[in-house]
Design a protein around this motif. Structure first.
Motif: not given
Ligand code: AMP
Length: 184
Positions: A64-65, A122, A126, A128, A153
């Motif tokens: 997601t990131t 965050i 998340d 990551v 996260g």
């Protein structure tokens, strides 16, 4: 196509990266062999293929990131985030980020360093990817992972273009998976 063309096609990404990286002895201090990655990003087909290799690995993994570690992690991390359509967040040395931050300190060979991330980078859902150019002792990446997990996260993996195997950075990262495109 002639022999040279065939050879180029068959040259692996690993070889192309290693041929491009410059070893700078005694930088920034005596005894360190600095891996200068600037020729990789100055070579458009090579830079593109490096980012594509990361994207192939992480496509469909539920990220997601993406987090990039100052400063060369910004180059690879932001290019990858852009390619994958994901948010990109910065982990920076103390005092550089303008908004409210969380921070952590970690040991260096001499003394310690502090890195920071914005408090809203965050969220607890998340997944990551932590990106840097190079894994050495692992202190910086482990500190970045700590900032992610303190915000709730989950670190899917830490990704590097280069890993210096003899410094055992993976060991410091413990249970966090590590992936590197080339090893020395
Ligand atoms: P470490 O925390 O020891 O894993 O160090 C990682 C950070 O230092 C990364 O951001 C690298 O860019 C940088 N670094 C450490 N050693 C080297 C080296 N020999 N050549 C290039 N960069 C290095």
């Amino acid at each position: 196509m002639g022999d040279a063309g065939d050879r180029n096609l068959m040259t692996t990404l690993d070889t192309r990266i290693k041929q491009s990286i410059r070893d700078i002895p005694d930088f920034p201090k005596p005894g360190i062999i600095f891996k200068d990655i600037t020729p990789v990003v100055a070579d458009p087909p090579l830079f593109r293929d490096v980012i594509a290799a990361f994207a192939d690995r992480y496509q469909g993994k539920g990220l997601t990131t993406i987090i990039g570690i100052e400063s060369r992690g910004f180059i690879f991390g932001s290019a990858l985030a852009h390619k994958m359509g994901l948010p990109f967040h910065l982990v920076r040395k103390k005092g550089k980020l303008p908004y409210k931050t969380i921070q952590t300190s970690y040991d260096l060979e001499y003394g310690s360093a502090t890195i920071e991330m914005h408090v809203d980078a965050i969220t607890p859902t998340d997944v990551v990817l932590v990106v840097d150019d190079l894994l050495a002792t692992g202190g910086t990446a482990a500190a970045a992972c700590e900032l992610v997990s303190r915000q709730g996260g989950r670190v899917h993996e830490c990704a590097f273009m280069v890993e210096l195997d003899f410094l055992n950075g993976r060991k410091l990262l413990k249970d966090t998976p590590v992936f590197s495109l080339v090893h020395y």
